[in-house]
Design a protein around this motif. Structure first.
Motif, PDB file in Angstrom:
ATOM      1  N   TYR A  77       0.847  -1.195   0.000  1.00 46.42           N
ATOM      2  CA  TYR A  77       0.000   0.000   0.000  1.00 46.42           C
ATOM      3  C   TYR A  77       0.882   1.244   0.000  1.00 46.42           C
ATOM      4  CZ  TYR A  77      -3.945   3.011   1.445  1.00 46.42           C
ATOM      5  OH  TYR A  77      -4.924   3.976   1.521  1.00 46.42           O
ATOM      6  N   SER A  78       0.439   2.274  -0.699  1.00 44.62           N
ATOM      7  CA  SER A  78       1.280   3.454  -0.908  1.00 44.62           C
ATOM      8  C   SER A  78       1.446   4.309   0.341  1.00 44.62           C
ATOM      9  CB  SER A  78       0.695   4.310  -2.034  1.00 44.62           C
ATOM     10  OG  SER A  78      -0.625   4.732  -1.710  1.00 44.62           O
ATOM     11  N   ARG A  79       0.524   4.229   1.282  1.00 46.28           N
ATOM     12  CA  ARG A  79       0.634   5.017   2.513  1.00 46.28           C
ATOM     13  C   ARG A  79       1.255   4.155   3.617  1.00 46.28           C
ATOM     14  NH1 ARG A  79      -2.640   9.685   1.733  1.00 46.28           N
ATOM     15  NH2 ARG A  79      -4.185   9.401   0.063  1.00 46.28           N
ATOM     16  N   SER A  80       1.998   4.787   4.511  1.00 48.24           N
ATOM     17  CA  SER A  80       2.769   4.055   5.522  1.00 48.24           C
ATOM     18  C   SER A  80       1.891   3.690   6.717  1.00 48.24           C
ATOM     19  CB  SER A  80       3.959   4.900   5.987  1.00 48.24           C
ATOM     20  OG  SER A  80       4.722   4.202   6.945  1.00 48.24           O
ATOM     21  N   THR A  81       0.998   2.733   6.505  1.00 39.79           N
ATOM     22  CA  THR A  81       0.058   2.342   7.560  1.00 39.79           C
ATOM     23  C   THR A  81       0.655   1.376   8.572  1.00 39.79           C
ATOM     24  OG1 THR A  81      -0.759   0.662   6.035  1.00 39.79           O
ATOM     25  CG2 THR A  81      -2.038   2.709   6.191  1.00 39.79           C
ATOM     26  N   THR A  82       1.718   0.643   8.189  1.00 42.21           N
ATOM     27  CA  THR A  82       2.267  -0.379   9.096  1.00 42.21           C
ATOM     28  C   THR A  82       3.787  -0.251   9.229  1.00 42.21           C
ATOM     29  OG1 THR A  82       2.308  -1.935   7.215  1.00 42.21           O
ATOM     30  CG2 THR A  82       0.413  -2.049   8.708  1.00 42.21           C
ATOM     31  N   PRO A  83       4.291   0.890   9.678  1.00 44.22           N
ATOM     32  CA  PRO A  83       5.751   1.061   9.741  1.00 44.22           C
ATOM     33  C   PRO A  83       6.437   0.071  10.676  1.00 44.22           C
ATOM     34  CG  PRO A  83       4.615   2.853  10.894  1.00 44.22           C
ATOM     35  CD  PRO A  83       3.576   2.103  10.123  1.00 44.22           C
ATOM     36  N   ASN A  84       5.790  -0.308  11.770  1.00 41.96           N
ATOM     37  CA  ASN A  84       6.416  -1.260  12.687  1.00 41.96           C
ATOM     38  C   ASN A  84       6.473  -2.660  12.084  1.00 41.96           C
ATOM     39  OD1 ASN A  84       7.023   0.159  15.362  1.00 41.96           O
ATOM     40  ND2 ASN A  84       4.930   0.840  14.924  1.00 41.96           N
ATOM     41  N   LEU A  85       5.383  -3.091  11.466  1.00 44.11           N
ATOM     42  CA  LEU A  85       5.402  -4.398  10.817  1.00 44.11           C
ATOM     43  C   LEU A  85       6.348  -4.394   9.620  1.00 44.11           C
ATOM     44  CD1 LEU A  85       1.643  -5.445  10.993  1.00 44.11           C
ATOM     45  CD2 LEU A  85       3.560  -6.411  12.272  1.00 44.11           C
ATOM     46  N   ASP A  86       6.449  -3.267   8.914  1.00 47.97           N
ATOM     47  CA  ASP A  86       7.413  -3.168   7.812  1.00 47.97           C
ATOM     48  C   ASP A  86       8.826  -3.436   8.329  1.00 47.97           C
ATOM     49  OD1 ASP A  86       5.186  -2.342   6.428  1.00 47.97           O
ATOM     50  OD2 ASP A  86       5.820  -0.263   6.205  1.00 47.97           O
ATOM     51  N   ARG A  87       9.159  -2.818   9.454  1.00 46.53           N
ATOM     52  CA  ARG A  87      10.496  -2.975  10.029  1.00 46.53           C
ATOM     53  C   ARG A  87      10.725  -4.403  10.520  1.00 46.53           C
ATOM     54  NH1 ARG A  87      11.347  -2.730  15.231  1.00 46.53           N
ATOM     55  NH2 ARG A  87       9.376  -1.619  15.583  1.00 46.53           N
ATOM     56  N   LEU A  88       9.698  -4.986  11.136  1.00 42.00           N
ATOM     57  CA  LEU A  88       9.835  -6.332  11.695  1.00 42.00           C
ATOM     58  C   LEU A  88       9.820  -7.420  10.632  1.00 42.00           C
ATOM     59  CD1 LEU A  88       7.469  -5.810  14.748  1.00 42.00           C
ATOM     60  CD2 LEU A  88       9.938  -6.228  14.870  1.00 42.00           C
ATOM     61  N   ALA A  89       9.424  -7.071   9.405  1.00 39.93           N
ATOM     62  CA  ALA A  89       9.346  -8.075   8.339  1.00 39.93           C
ATOM     63  C   ALA A  89      10.698  -8.720   8.053  1.00 39.93           C
ATOM     64  CB  ALA A  89       8.793  -7.443   7.066  1.00 39.93           C
ATOM     65  N   THR A  90      11.781  -8.008   8.322  1.00 36.45           N
ATOM     66  CA  THR A  90      13.112  -8.573   8.075  1.00 36.45           C
ATOM     67  C   THR A  90      13.432  -9.710   9.042  1.00 36.45           C
ATOM     68  OG1 THR A  90      14.156  -6.936   9.532  1.00 36.45           O
ATOM     69  CG2 THR A  90      13.958  -6.377   7.188  1.00 36.45           C
ATOM     70  N   GLN A  91      12.599  -9.866  10.088  1.00 36.85           N
ATOM     71  CA  GLN A  91      12.781 -10.941  11.064  1.00 36.85           C
ATOM     72  C   GLN A  91      11.539 -11.835  11.128  1.00 36.85           C
ATOM     73  OE1 GLN A  91      14.554  -9.195  14.869  1.00 36.85           O
ATOM     74  NE2 GLN A  91      13.845  -7.341  13.826  1.00 36.85           N
ATOM     75  N   SER A  92      10.792 -11.881  10.038  1.00 36.89           N
ATOM     76  CA  SER A  92       9.482 -12.533  10.066  1.00 36.89           C
ATOM     77  C   SER A  92       9.275 -13.437   8.865  1.00 36.89           C
ATOM     78  CB  SER A  92       8.364 -11.476  10.070  1.00 36.89           C
ATOM     79  OG  SER A  92       8.522 -10.544  11.114  1.00 36.89           O
ATOM     80  N   ILE A  93       8.393 -14.408   9.052  1.00 32.34           N
ATOM     81  CA  ILE A  93       7.813 -15.137   7.928  1.00 32.34           C
ATOM     82  C   ILE A  93       6.527 -14.402   7.564  1.00 32.34           C
ATOM     83  CG2 ILE A  93       6.854 -17.322   7.133  1.00 32.34           C
ATOM     84  CD1 ILE A  93       8.482 -18.715   9.341  1.00 32.34           C
ATOM     85  N   VAL A  94       6.476 -13.850   6.372  1.00 39.08           N
ATOM     86  CA  VAL A  94       5.324 -13.063   5.924  1.00 39.08           C
ATOM     87  C   VAL A  94       4.649 -13.810   4.776  1.00 39.08           C
ATOM     88  CG1 VAL A  94       4.538 -10.861   4.975  1.00 39.08           C
ATOM     89  CG2 VAL A  94       6.467 -10.912   6.578  1.00 39.08           C
ATOM     90  N   CYS A  95       3.373 -14.121   4.940  1.00 40.39           N
ATOM     91  CA  CYS A  95       2.618 -14.843   3.913  1.00 40.39           C
ATOM     92  C   CYS A  95       1.918 -13.828   3.016  1.00 40.39           C
ATOM     93  CB  CYS A  95       1.605 -15.780   4.560  1.00 40.39           C
ATOM     94  SG  CYS A  95       2.371 -17.026   5.629  1.00 40.39           S
ATOM     95  N   ASP A  96       2.326 -13.770   1.753  1.00 38.15           N
ATOM     96  CA  ASP A  96       1.844 -12.718   0.859  1.00 38.15           C
ATOM     97  C   ASP A  96       0.509 -13.028   0.194  1.00 38.15           C
ATOM     98  OD1 ASP A  96       3.821 -10.725   1.152  1.00 38.15           O
ATOM     99  OD2 ASP A  96       5.214 -11.888  -0.079  1.00 38.15           O
ATOM    100  N   ARG A  97       0.095 -14.289   0.175  1.00 41.92           N
ATOM    101  CA  ARG A  97      -1.175 -14.655  -0.469  1.00 41.92           C
ATOM    102  C   ARG A  97      -2.050 -15.415   0.520  1.00 41.92           C
ATOM    103  NH1 ARG A  97      -0.560 -14.396  -6.308  1.00 41.92           N
ATOM    104  NH2 ARG A  97       1.633 -14.135  -6.874  1.00 41.92           N
ATOM    105  N   ASN A  98      -2.236 -14.830   1.680  1.00 45.73           N
ATOM    106  CA  ASN A  98      -2.975 -15.527   2.735  1.00 45.73           C
ATOM    107  C   ASN A  98      -4.458 -15.176   2.692  1.00 45.73           C
ATOM    108  OD1 ASN A  98      -2.808 -17.211   5.246  1.00 45.73           O
ATOM    109  ND2 ASN A  98      -3.816 -15.382   6.061  1.00 45.73           N
ATOM    110  N   SER A  99      -5.295 -16.170   2.939  1.00 42.51           N
ATOM    111  CA  SER A  99      -6.748 -15.976   2.906  1.00 42.51           C
ATOM    112  C   SER A  99      -7.386 -16.380   4.228  1.00 42.51           C
ATOM    113  CB  SER A  99      -7.385 -16.829   1.798  1.00 42.51           C
ATOM    114  OG  SER A  99      -6.922 -16.456   0.524  1.00 42.51           O
ATOM    115  N   SER A 100      -8.384 -15.607   4.638  1.00 44.88           N
ATOM    116  CA  SER A 100      -9.338 -16.122   5.617  1.00 44.88           C
ATOM    117  C   SER A 100     -10.361 -16.931   4.831  1.00 44.88           C
ATOM    118  CB  SER A 100     -10.020 -14.985   6.380  1.00 44.88           C
ATOM    119  OG  SER A 100     -10.732 -14.147   5.496  1.00 44.88           O
ATOM    120  N   LEU A 101     -10.929 -17.943   5.452  1.00 45.25           N
ATOM    121  CA  LEU A 101     -11.867 -18.810   4.737  1.00 45.25           C
ATOM    122  C   LEU A 101     -13.304 -18.349   4.890  1.00 45.25           C
ATOM    123  CD1 LEU A 101     -10.358 -22.360   5.326  1.00 45.25           C
ATOM    124  CD2 LEU A 101      -9.754 -20.602   3.647  1.00 45.25           C
TER     125      LEU A 101
END
Length: 572
Positions: free
Chosen positions: A25-49
């Protein structure tokens, strides 16, 4: 991790991936999660059922599908053990901060929990019963169910409700001092309920229902009451007199404010959020981590609601005074009307941009709380932090607002993140779902998986080769398989099919018929490509039909009507 890790399981309501800077997303809505992503498993195509909390949480906690085990009406009842139970049995001390009605021991999520704290209003329990009874009561009113059939369905719900309300009152009376410490500036405390009086009302209604359930239902449920009616109407006066006097004085003063500044009066009237404030919830999580028994690893689970309507970014009852502190870093100016998103729908079309902006600001506010919690870890490299959304949110893309049950991409594309401070981050591009949360957490933490869990570890080869993901629901209400149409969806890496057995009468905004979208070219699903001969349909329809064939309540006759070729293949 050389030692047994601590675990934080932080779920977030109504969180759509396409509004997260973490997911582009173009606006910085998740700066903390952005920073923590370098230490995370991030699922890019995740769905709720499914697209609402009641139906999604059985998937999150028990790695099972919403319409399995008779449906989502009874939470975890009859399903495999929860991930909380798995961790408890493996040695974790499990705390559940129950901030929402659907995520409590009253809905089956207390199994394996050492300590549960109720952080929601008693009105929420009544609302939970409404959801479980609504379709039955309305079907009776429409003549689709007899009175005896309706009573057979609602009596267990009513019996549960009265027991739950009594237990809730006992728990809230014991929580008093701690609640004031962390939640004194939230509705949880400032509602001012006298729980002795609330219990008296509950006991009287319980006796009346037990004495003559038929007469009771005719009196109170000839039509489905509003949330502020029935028991809540009597509870309005089960408050401390000082609180009633304070509220009366406030309303009188606010009426005068409204004469001068209508917008200010709207904000003041909505100063108390209907859910526990995210900053106060983060305060409690941090205090629990600080004051914990260090002889055992901890698992703390809670649910943030700030991205659920109303969007009210900012701490406590003065949230609207600081809301612009969350809007400005996102590039929004003073043209945003902070009062836009305190109602169920935008009051006017010109408020749509403000409505959307307030959702973004609420997301940045939640991200701030996650950042605070992670920063407070005293053993960060021995802690796993799991972040997920339970479903997404609609911001007018398909004629509605909030998350009314339909399986569009904005309602089902949700984050799933495993933060492991000190470890190497990775992005998972395969098709994952909330089914995979429990197996992955158990794998990372070294806890045993539970037989019957249907998901997989997100880094496994099973996930890497998945071709489709199927979603399933009713249009809210309860799971009356014999009387209501099923809504399904299936996606592959690019295309998504939304299939309806028929239009639910309550679905007043959904488009008629089936829908097919190209998620790469049209992620907001504005151009319906559906036609019976589209080359994407065979794989997606087969995925839907295969799942329907697994649901015994759906039945072979309905499957044959919906997908005759598939049903013929399955015939013995």
């Amino acid at each position: 991790m050389s030692r047994v890790p601590n675990i934080l399981l932080l779920t977030i309501d109504a969180l759509r991936c396409d509004r997260m800077s973490l997911h582009g997303y173009s606006r910085s809505t998740t700066p903390n999660l952005d920073r923590l992503a370098t230490q995370s498993i991030v699922c890019d195509r995740n769905s709720s059922l499914a697209a609402f909390t009641q139906a999604s949480f059985p998937t999150i906690m028990t790695s099972t599908r919403p319409l399995s085990y008779g449906g989502y009406d009874n939470g975890t009842l009859g399903r495999p053990a929860t991930v909380l139970r798995a961790c408890h049995d493996a040695g974790w001390h499990v705390t559940l901060l129950s901030s929402f009605k659907w995520i409590t021991r009253f809905f089956g999520y207390g199994d394996g929990v050492d300590s549960e704290v109720h952080l929601f209003s008693p009105v929420n329990l009544m609302g939970m019963a409404f959801n479980r009874m609504k379709s039955s009561v309305m079907s009776r009113a429409a003549g689709a169910l007899s009175e005896d059939e309706m009573l057979a369905l609602v009596t267990p719900v009513m019996d549960d409700l009265f027991v739950q309300l009594d237990a809730y009152c006992v728990a809230r009376k014991s929580q008093g001092e701690a609640d004031h410490q962390d939640f004194g500036d939230t509705r949880l405390v400032r509602d001012g309920f006298d729980f002795h009086k609330v219990q008296s009302v509950v006991h009287r209604h319980r006796a009346a229902f037990a004495g003559d359930p038929r007469a009771y239902m005719r009196k109170h449920f000839a039509t489905m009451p509003e949330a502020h009616g029935w028991l809540a109407e009597e509870w309005r006066y089960c408050r401390k007199w000082s609180r009633l006097a304070e509220e009366a004085a406030f309303r009188a003063g606010n009426a005068l404010v409204g004469v001068v500044d209508k917008r200010a009066a709207i904000l003041r009237a909505n100063r108390l959020k209907p859910f526990v404030d995210g900053a106060a919830l983060a305060d409690r999580v941090i205090r629990l981590m600080r004051d914990r028994d260090r002889s055992k690893p901890f698992l703390i689970c809670t649910h943030f609601l700030d991205t659920h309507l109303p969007y009210a970014p900012g701490r406590g009852s003065r949230w609207y005074k600081s809301a612009r502190d969350y809007l400005r870093p996102l590039g929004y100016g003073d043209e945003i009307d902070i009062s836009a998103a305190v109602t169920k729908r935008p009051r006017r079309p010109d408020l749509l941009p403000s409505w959307s902006a307030m959702y973004d600001a609420a997301l940045r506010y939640v991200d701030e709380q996650i950042g605070r919690i992670v920063a407070a870890l005293d053993e960060p490299e021995n802690t796993i932090v799991v972040i997920c959304g339970d479903h997404g949110e609609e911001l007018g893309e398909h004629g509605n607002y909030s998350h009314y049950f339909r399986l569009h991409h904005h309602n089902t594309w949700v984050p799933l993140i495993f933060i492991r401070p000190g470890s190497q981050g990775m992005r998972v591009d395969g098709l994952t779902s909330l089914l995979d949360l429990a197996p992955t957490l158990a794998h990372l933490a070294g806890a045993p998986a539970i037989p019957g869990w249907e998901g997989a570890v997100v880094t496994s080869s099973e996930v890497a080769i998945r071709q489709t993901m199927v979603m399933e629901t009713f249009y809210g209400g309860n799971c009356l398989f014999d009387h209501r149409p099923v809504y399904m969806a299936a996606r592959d890496r690019r295309m998504k099919l939304i299939w309806k057995e028929a239009m639910d009468p309550d679905d007043r905004f959904g488009p008629m018929g089936n829908e097919l979208y190209d998620l790469d070219a049209d992620p907001l699903e504005q151009v319906n490509l559906y036609r019976p001969d589209h080359d994407a349909l065979p794989v997606l329809e087969r995925a839907v039909a295969g799942r329907l064939a697994e649901i015994p309540q759906f039945g072979r006759a309905r499957l044959a009507r919906a997908f005759p070729a598939f049903a013929k293949e399955m015939a013995p």
